[in-house]
Design a protein around this motif. Structure first.
Motif, PDB file in Angstrom:
ATOM      1  N   VAL A 147       0.806  -1.271   0.063  1.00 39.18           N
ATOM      2  CA  VAL A 147      -0.090   0.121  -0.086  1.00 39.18           C
ATOM      3  C   VAL A 147       0.859   1.138   0.013  1.00 39.18           C
ATOM      4  CG1 VAL A 147      -1.802   1.391   1.536  1.00 39.18           C
ATOM      5  CG2 VAL A 147      -1.757  -1.274   1.048  1.00 39.18           C
ATOM      6  N   LEU A 148       1.851   1.304   0.765  1.00 41.42           N
ATOM      7  CA  LEU A 148       2.644   2.432   0.959  1.00 41.42           C
ATOM      8  C   LEU A 148       3.453   2.916  -0.356  1.00 41.42           C
ATOM      9  CD1 LEU A 148       4.140   2.235   4.631  1.00 41.42           C
ATOM     10  CD2 LEU A 148       1.987   3.284   3.809  1.00 41.42           C
ATOM     11  N   LYS A 149       3.921   1.558  -0.702  1.00 42.28           N
ATOM     12  CA  LYS A 149       5.000   1.829  -2.165  1.00 42.28           C
ATOM     13  C   LYS A 149       3.788   2.244  -2.971  1.00 42.28           C
ATOM     14  CE  LYS A 149       7.621  -1.281  -3.534  1.00 42.28           C
ATOM     15  NZ  LYS A 149       8.059  -2.715  -3.972  1.00 42.28           N
ATOM     16  N   ASN A 150       2.982   1.688  -3.478  1.00 41.82           N
ATOM     17  CA  ASN A 150       1.678   2.081  -4.394  1.00 41.82           C
ATOM     18  C   ASN A 150       1.463   3.603  -4.065  1.00 41.82           C
ATOM     19  OD1 ASN A 150       1.987  -0.428  -5.420  1.00 41.82           O
ATOM     20  ND2 ASN A 150      -0.352  -0.626  -5.614  1.00 41.82           N
ATOM     21  N   TYR A 151       1.309   3.902  -3.097  1.00 46.50           N
ATOM     22  CA  TYR A 151       0.937   5.128  -2.553  1.00 46.50           C
ATOM     23  C   TYR A 151       1.940   6.281  -3.067  1.00 46.50           C
ATOM     24  CZ  TYR A 151      -0.544   9.302   0.056  1.00 46.50           C
ATOM     25  OH  TYR A 151      -0.812  10.700   0.424  1.00 46.50           O
ATOM     26  N   LYS A 152       3.290   5.820  -2.699  1.00 44.34           N
ATOM     27  CA  LYS A 152       4.381   6.775  -3.106  1.00 44.34           C
ATOM     28  C   LYS A 152       4.372   7.101  -4.574  1.00 44.34           C
ATOM     29  CE  LYS A 152       8.683   5.731  -3.718  1.00 44.34           C
ATOM     30  NZ  LYS A 152       9.921   5.034  -3.747  1.00 44.34           N
ATOM     31  N   GLU A 153       4.143   5.853  -5.213  1.00 38.80           N
ATOM     32  CA  GLU A 153       4.312   5.863  -6.717  1.00 38.80           C
ATOM     33  C   GLU A 153       3.292   6.296  -7.357  1.00 38.80           C
ATOM     34  OE1 GLU A 153       4.736   1.869  -8.512  1.00 38.80           O
ATOM     35  OE2 GLU A 153       4.467   2.689 -10.468  1.00 38.80           O
ATOM     36  N   PHE A 154       2.213   6.506  -6.606  1.00 35.88           N
ATOM     37  CA  PHE A 154       0.688   7.049  -7.194  1.00 35.88           C
ATOM     38  C   PHE A 154       0.869   8.672  -6.972  1.00 35.88           C
ATOM     39  CE2 PHE A 154      -3.075   9.305  -5.603  1.00 35.88           C
ATOM     40  CZ  PHE A 154      -3.671   9.456  -6.684  1.00 35.88           C
ATOM     41  N   LEU A 155       1.604   9.018  -6.055  1.00 30.57           N
ATOM     42  CA  LEU A 155       1.738  10.768  -5.712  1.00 30.57           C
ATOM     43  C   LEU A 155       2.825  11.021  -6.434  1.00 30.57           C
ATOM     44  CD1 LEU A 155       1.864  10.786  -1.587  1.00 30.57           C
ATOM     45  CD2 LEU A 155       0.248  11.701  -3.339  1.00 30.57           C
ATOM     46  N   SER A 156       4.069  10.166  -6.902  1.00 31.73           N
ATOM     47  CA  SER A 156       4.878  10.644  -7.869  1.00 31.73           C
ATOM     48  C   SER A 156       4.146  10.782  -9.263  1.00 31.73           C
ATOM     49  CB  SER A 156       5.863   9.339  -8.268  1.00 31.73           C
ATOM     50  OG  SER A 156       6.745   9.813  -9.074  1.00 31.73           O
ATOM     51  N   ASN A 157       3.031  10.034  -9.770  1.00 28.83           N
ATOM     52  CA  ASN A 157       2.385  10.125 -10.646  1.00 28.83           C
ATOM     53  C   ASN A 157       1.461  11.477 -10.653  1.00 28.83           C
ATOM     54  OD1 ASN A 157       3.503   7.861 -11.944  1.00 28.83           O
ATOM     55  ND2 ASN A 157       1.908   6.429 -11.021  1.00 28.83           N
ATOM     56  N   VAL A 158       0.934  11.712  -9.516  1.00 27.68           N
ATOM     57  CA  VAL A 158       0.219  12.783  -9.430  1.00 27.68           C
ATOM     58  C   VAL A 158       0.860  14.088  -9.570  1.00 27.68           C
ATOM     59  CG1 VAL A 158      -1.361  14.117  -7.704  1.00 27.68           C
ATOM     60  CG2 VAL A 158      -1.373  11.714  -7.840  1.00 27.68           C
ATOM     61  N   SER A 159       2.039  14.090  -9.038  1.00 26.44           N
ATOM     62  CA  SER A 159       3.026  15.161  -9.175  1.00 26.44           C
ATOM     63  C   SER A 159       3.088  15.497 -10.606  1.00 26.44           C
ATOM     64  CB  SER A 159       4.367  15.070  -8.591  1.00 26.44           C
ATOM     65  OG  SER A 159       4.216  14.903  -7.068  1.00 26.44           O
ATOM     66  N   ARG A 160       3.427  14.578 -11.436  1.00 26.16           N
ATOM     67  CA  ARG A 160       3.525  14.579 -12.791  1.00 26.16           C
ATOM     68  C   ARG A 160       2.575  15.183 -13.597  1.00 26.16           C
ATOM     69  NH1 ARG A 160       4.605   9.639 -13.687  1.00 26.16           N
ATOM     70  NH2 ARG A 160       6.631   9.579 -12.768  1.00 26.16           N
ATOM     71  N   GLU A 161       1.218  14.401 -12.888  1.00 23.21           N
ATOM     72  CA  GLU A 161       0.323  14.850 -13.829  1.00 23.21           C
ATOM     73  C   GLU A 161      -0.232  16.384 -13.634  1.00 23.21           C
ATOM     74  OE1 GLU A 161      -1.546  12.762 -15.602  1.00 23.21           O
ATOM     75  OE2 GLU A 161      -3.091  14.224 -16.191  1.00 23.21           O
ATOM     76  N   LEU A 162       0.205  16.787 -12.291  1.00 25.29           N
ATOM     77  CA  LEU A 162      -0.330  18.335 -11.851  1.00 25.29           C
ATOM     78  C   LEU A 162       0.634  19.147 -12.874  1.00 25.29           C
ATOM     79  CD1 LEU A 162      -1.081  17.947  -8.164  1.00 25.29           C
ATOM     80  CD2 LEU A 162      -2.669  18.172  -9.971  1.00 25.29           C
ATOM     81  N   ARG A 163       1.817  18.721 -12.844  1.00 27.64           N
ATOM     82  CA  ARG A 163       2.784  19.627 -13.874  1.00 27.64           C
ATOM     83  C   ARG A 163       2.249  19.852 -15.147  1.00 27.64           C
ATOM     84  NH1 ARG A 163       6.957  17.579 -10.604  1.00 27.64           N
ATOM     85  NH2 ARG A 163       7.145  15.921 -12.084  1.00 27.64           N
ATOM     86  N   THR A 164       1.676  18.688 -15.743  1.00 27.84           N
ATOM     87  CA  THR A 164       1.202  18.717 -16.883  1.00 27.84           C
ATOM     88  C   THR A 164       0.153  19.463 -16.972  1.00 27.84           C
ATOM     89  OG1 THR A 164       2.082  16.441 -17.097  1.00 27.84           O
ATOM     90  CG2 THR A 164       0.711  17.071 -18.974  1.00 27.84           C
ATOM     91  N   LEU A 165      -0.799  19.309 -15.978  1.00 30.00           N
ATOM     92  CA  LEU A 165      -2.138  19.853 -16.156  1.00 30.00           C
ATOM     93  C   LEU A 165      -1.754  21.273 -15.844  1.00 30.00           C
ATOM     94  CD1 LEU A 165      -4.327  17.706 -13.733  1.00 30.00           C
ATOM     95  CD2 LEU A 165      -4.691  18.382 -15.963  1.00 30.00           C
ATOM     96  N   LYS A 166      -0.870  21.989 -15.332  1.00 32.50           N
ATOM     97  CA  LYS A 166      -0.527  23.255 -15.050  1.00 32.50           C
ATOM     98  C   LYS A 166      -0.590  23.897 -16.362  1.00 32.50           C
ATOM     99  CE  LYS A 166       2.705  26.571 -12.453  1.00 32.50           C
ATOM    100  NZ  LYS A 166       3.643  26.325 -12.060  1.00 32.50           N
TER     101      LYS A 166
END
Lengths: 889, 226
Positions: free
Chosen positions: B189-208
């Motif tokens: 769970v923690l690993k996936n969460y960390k990876e997910f957040l990494s993806n979110v960061s990337r996604e947000l930068r893209t969305l920006k």
């Protein structure tokens, strides 16, 4: 508005009428008031109504209102109807009060039951809450993250009363979240705790003030959470000093919190060690999230203290953290900048010429520890020393900022050029120079040098020398144990001494003009930074000249310079005697003074007080005595007395010479020569010559000096003589024992009798010797019973008298003899009859040949004094037998 | 003459009207630009705020994994290498920005449920004073906050588009597990969460670049139409 209020009140009254009567009826009251608010707002009007119930005995006209025992004026009453009366009062003051409705005593029932005709309203007062102001919140860093506890504070506006307390509720809402927390307090600060600190989330915070009179909210504070953050100061501050960058220091630190929580900006300040004058690095130079910074353009070889703090990098967000701990480092050394400060101390040499001591200070920017000074002395006429450098190591243990280099003895006709450089671990400074001209060519000093103290600083003012070539001035001050100097530029004519001057120390301040390196003559003044009373007073003493009768010269020594503590303005001489305290003030340049108009033969206590402008100090006391007589006065008296005595003597002698016969007749009357008496040839077996010395000794003659009173007393006691016979006899015994000596004491002569003392009391002053009566029988050593005239002779015998010697017959004869003498006594008192008396005595002596004329004469020479003394001794005829005892010796 | 005068007056009237209309148009365009700029700024600020929180959550998740591994004792590395089912996928789904943002939101909701389960399991496995529990609480709370921010951001971008419900219905939590399974599950769970957040960061930068700029462009387009 008023009409509406009245209507509301009437509605209230109706309500009261429906509800109050049962209650009133229960309590038996005929008056009911309404409304009864829990609390009233101060500053508003309050209207109450009083109603009459269950009786027609009184009407509304009989009612009145009391507020705190004072009757409310009728102007404030409003009559609703015959049974109801309104009153409107202004609610003022914070103290609780009672508003009572009373009824006038219009009937006996009211008079007798006053408790039934009253009703009251309790007035509890308070203020409506005011909007809290200046709400601010803070969230502190906790370990490595921001604490979820947010503390807010605000200012409670308005006032409160004890009855109406305002509570404040702090409400914090996380926008875009369901979290809302609140906390209530009576104070002006509170904390709320969230599950976690809502980083990067919007927060909305406000305070609601609420009390019985209402509630009100403060302005809402809506900010991102980072707005409230205060982090810890940066940690692990390190300063790195790099040798290749002597004017730079590198600062490193660690951020107190991860930048994912808070992006930080920093502020750096630094100062020299020991100073608190911080220099701040501009914010533009401390970019966001930096963790190191290089301080530049700072001084080499200087210890710097540096601190760093941080805050949220967003403008206006967050609080500055506290300053970090001090980080201290010294910058590396660099080449000395500027010249060393070379100066000289002049002194007079004992062997002639000028003594010059060269002294040097480090360059202002030494940029490191000066290890030594290199000095070159160049005499214009001495070419040998030219170009030779001497090194003088700097002793760093020396606390003074200057280093003594060299003493040079300089001939008056020689000039000198001195060059000095300062050397530190990096290199050598520029060269400083100082030139000493020949004495004959010394350059002009400054003019009109004046000094003073203003604002705790010593100032100097001067006029430049007439010559224009002055390049700079050196201001030198010498005081106490130290000296120092400072340099002023050529345009300076007024300066203050920048060194640390001590109070109460006399400084000699000199100004030297410098002419292109050539030192000019000094102009000097003396000054104190601050003056006080001297440490000690002058010691006074008398001068070598002894004090006179009316004057004394005092001398004293000046107070040592180190103890004057100011300029002596004057001395005050105090001298005190029993006559009082006197004082004389003399100028400060005086060290002796002659006190005049002193009182002779008086002890004076004197002391001297030395004064400065700041006070006086007394010296030790000294005492002296003025003379009783002035010098020469004694001699004058002695000479006068001597002259007077001489005159008296001379006058006496003149009188004696001129009145010789008269004096001789009075003092040395003509006395028959006993040697020519027949008795001298009468006694064949008694060598008269052996007694001759005694006969010539007047003092050997026994004298009884009895004054006239004694004589009288004797006459009166004549009748008692027989009773005292034994006593007298005894007395005459002892007298005979000691009476042989010319100087024998009368005490000795009467010591063998207890009552002799009494007798002695009456006669002691006059009885010098007891008399011894010699009979004819004694003279002839042939006892004879024939009556003979008594003769007097002195006995040398110490032999006790024999019983047989006390012959009553002889006593009778003696008594007869004595009787004749008593008869003559009245005549003795008359001086006119003195000679006649003598003649009679002579006749009596000459007629009976058995009389001892020697003894008789001796007595008669003092007849005027001693005749009375003879009287008590007359009965002592019992001495006759004693003569025989004497013979035996 | 009179007709000429009338024509002249009419022309002057038309010129004046045209001038006034032009002026009004310029003022309207200017005000619209201002509104568009402020909207874009708001979008950017909101996105920036979300991005920061995502980075913080990612950092905390990294630290949490370290703490988790340290708290599991020996063989902790091994636990984290075992693959596990029924753990939220770290990948963001959807094609349109609205769908991807909604995906982020639903993923976060899902992870929150799993965090709750992991917390319960670790409460049994760890001492009450274990820092792991505290950090789990923080990460869980942070994911909730992030979810709220994403939701808010979505609402601001697509006010008329309601946030869709999770496609697979309520979050499916794993059945009761033994200790090993619990440890493996927690780490996954923690690993996936960390990876997910990494993806979110990337996604947000893209969305920006996409979302906020698109809004500006759409505003500009509106102005052109006007």
């Amino acid at each position: 508005m008023v009409m509406e209020t009245v209507r509301v009140l009437q509605l209230l009254l109706l309500t009261c009428c429906t509800s109050a009567p049962p209650a009133a009826a229960e309590s038996g009251n005929y008056l009911v008031t309404a409304p009864h608010p829990s609390v009233l707002e101060i500053g508003t009007n309050f209207t109450a109504t009083c109603m009459i119930i269950n009786t027609a005995e009184v009407t509304a006209d009989d009612l009145y209102w009391n507020l705190s025992q004072a009757t409310v004026p009728k102007e404030q009453y409003t009559k609703i109807n015959t049974t109801a009366l309104n009153v409107t009062i202004r609610v003022s003051g914070e103290k609780d009060e009672w508003l009572f409705c009373f009824c006038k005593k219009v009937s006996p029932n009211v008079f007798l039951n006053p408790g039934k005709f009253m009703h009251g309203v309790s007035l509890q007062k308070g203020y409506r809450p005011r909007k809290p102001e200046n709400l601010s919140c803070i969230a502190l860093q906790e370990e490595t993250f921001i604490s979820p506890k947010i503390t807010c504070s605000w200012v409670a506006a308005g006032r409160q009363t004890k009855v109406v307390v305002t509570n404040f509720t702090l409400i914090l809402k996380v926008i875009n979240d369901v979290v809302t927390v609140n906390v209530t307090t009576e104070g002006t600060s509170a904390s709320v705790v969230l599950p976690i600190f809502p980083n990067f989330m919007e927060l909305e915070i406000w305070v609601e003030a609420k009390n019985k009179l209402g509630s009100i909210r403060s302005e809402r504070l809506r900010r991102e959470s980072g707005y409230f953050v205060k982090t810890n100061p940066p940690a692990n501050i390190q300063i790195i000093s790099e040798k290749s960058f002597p004017t730079s220091l590198l600062i490193n630190w660690k951020p107190p919190i991860m930048n994912q929580y808070v992006g930080l900006t920093y502020e750096i300040r630094f100062c020299q060690n020991g100073s608190h004058d911080w220099a701040y690095v501009p914010h533009v130079d401390t970019a966001r999230d930096i963790q190191s910074f290089r301080l530049q353009n700072i001084r080499p070889d200087t210890v710097y203290v540096t601190q760093v703090r941080c805050k949220n990098y967003r403008e206006g967000f967050g609080y500055w953290s506290d300053w970090s701990r001090n980080a201290t480092e010294r910058t590396p050394e660099d080449l000395p900048k500027g010249k060393p400060d070379l100066w000289k101390i002049d002194s007079e040499s004992d062997v002639g010429g000028r003594g010059v001591q060269f002294i040097c200070k480090d360059p202002v920017l030494s940029n490191g520890r000066i290890l030594r000074f290199d000095m070159k002395v160049q005499g214009q006429k001495d070419k040998v020393k030219n170009g030779s450098w001497e090194s003088f190591p700097v002793n760093r243990s020396d606390l003074s900022s200057s280093t003594f280099l060299k003493d040079v003895l300089l001939d008056d006709k020689r000039s000198l050029k001195v060059f000095v450089t300062a050397v530190n671990s990096v290199g050598r400074s520029a060269q400083a120079s100082l030139f000493i001209p020949e004495k004959a060519h010394e350059l002009a000093p400054v003019r009109e040098l004046r000094g003073g103290v203003h604002g705790g600083q010593m100032w100097l003012q001067w006029k430049p020398p007439n010559t224009k070539a002055v390049t700079e001035y050196v201001v030198q001050w010498v005081g106490g144990d130290g000296m120092d100097w400072q340099r002023e530029n050529r345009s300076t004519t007024h300066t203050v001494i920048k060194g640390d001057l001590e109070k109460f120390v006399c400084y000699t301040v000199s100004v030297y003009p410098i002419y292109s390196g050539w030192a000019g003559q000094a102009a000097s003044v003396e000054a104190f930074l601050e003056q006080s009373a001297p440490d000690e007073g002058p010691t006074v003493r008398l001068s070598n000249r002894k004090p006179g009768r009316n004057e004394a010269e005092l001398v004293w020594t000046e107070i040592p310079q180190s103890k004057r503590r100011g300029f002596i303005t004057n001395y005050t001489i105090f001298y005190e005697s029993r006559g009082g305290l006197h004082s004389v003030t003399v100028p400060s340049n005086t060290t002796s003074f002659t006190l005049k108009s002193l009182t002779g033969n008086t002890n004076y206590d004197t002391w001297i007080s030395a004064s400065t402008i700041a006070g006086s100090t007394q010296g030790p006391h000294h005492s002296f005595n003025t003379l009783k007589y002035a010098p020469g006065e004694i001699e004058l008296i002695v000479v006068g007395a001597s002259l007077g005595f001489l005159i008296v003597v001379v006058m006496t002698m003149v009188i004696c010479i001129s009145k010789k016969e008269t004096i001789k007749k009075n003092f040395w009357p003509q006395i028959p020569n006993p040697g020519e008496s027949t008795i001298g040839y009468w006694s064949p077996d008694y060598p008269l010559k052996a007694e001759t010395p005694k006969e010539n000794c007047l003092s050997g003659i026994s004298v009884l000096d009895v004054d006239m009173s004694d004589g009288k007393m004797f006459d009166e006691d004549k009748s008692s003589l027989p009773l005292k016979k034994d006593k007298y006899l005894s007395e005459e015994h002892s007298s005979g024992i000691g009476g042989s000596s010319c100087m024998s004491s009368p005490r000795q002569s009467v010591s063998d009798s207890d009552e002799g003392g009494d007798l002695a009391d009456t006669t002691a002053s006059t009885v010098q010797y007891s008399s011894v009566v010699a009979s004819n029988g004694y003279k002839g050593q042939t006892p004879s019973s024939q009556p003979q005239a008594a003769i007097f002779s002195r006995s040398e015998s110490t032999q006790p008298l024999l019983d047989c010697e006390e012959n009553p017959d002889t006593l009778v004869q003696e008594g007869g003899g004595r009787h004749q003498r008593f008869l003559r006594r009245p005549a003795e008192s008359d001086p006119a009859h003195f000679n006649q008396l003598l003649e009679m005595e002579q006749q009596e002596v000459l007629e009976p040949l058995d009389f001892c004329p020697l003894e008789e004469d001796s007595e008669l020479t003092r007849a005027d004094e001693q005749s009375a003394d003879w009287l008590p001794t007359a009965p002592a005829s019992s001495y006759v037998p004693q003569l025989g005892g004497y013979r035996q010796q | 003459m009179n007709g000429h005068v009338k024509r002249m007056s009419f022309q002057q009237f038309m010129e004046l009207t045209t001038t006034l209309l032009s002026l009004l148009l310029v003022m309207a365009v200017d005000s619209t630009r201002t509104v568009a700029a402020s909207s874009s700024q708001e979008c950017g600020n909101s996105l920036q705020q979300t991005l920061k929180l995502t980075r913080l959550a990612q950092k905390e998740s990294v630290l949490l994994i370290k703490t988790y591994k340290a708290a599991q004792g020996e063989m902790s590395e091994l636990f984290c290498k075992v693959s596990v089912n029924n753990v939220p996928d770290p990948n963001i789904s959807g094609l349109e920005p609205s769908e991807r943002i909604a995906s982020i939101y639903t993923h976060l909701q899902s992870f929150m449920a799993h965090f709750k389960r992991v917390y319960e399991q670790q409460t049994d496995l760890q001492l009450p004073t274990s820092p792991l529990l505290g950090e789990l609480t923080v990460v869980s709370a942070r994911s909730r906050g992030l979810a709220n921010l994403i939701n808010s951001f979505y609402q601001s971008l697509f006010p008329n588009l309601p946030m869709p419900e999770p496609a697979g219905g309520p979050t499916m939590l794993p059945p009761p597990q033994n200790v090993f399974q619990q440890k493996v599950y927690g780490c996954a769970v923690l690993k996936n969460y960390k990876e997910f957040l990494s993806n979110v960061s990337r996604e947000l930068r893209t969305l920006k670049g996409k979302v906020c700029r698109r809004r500006i462009e759409s505003n500009t387009f509106l102005l052109r139409m006007t």
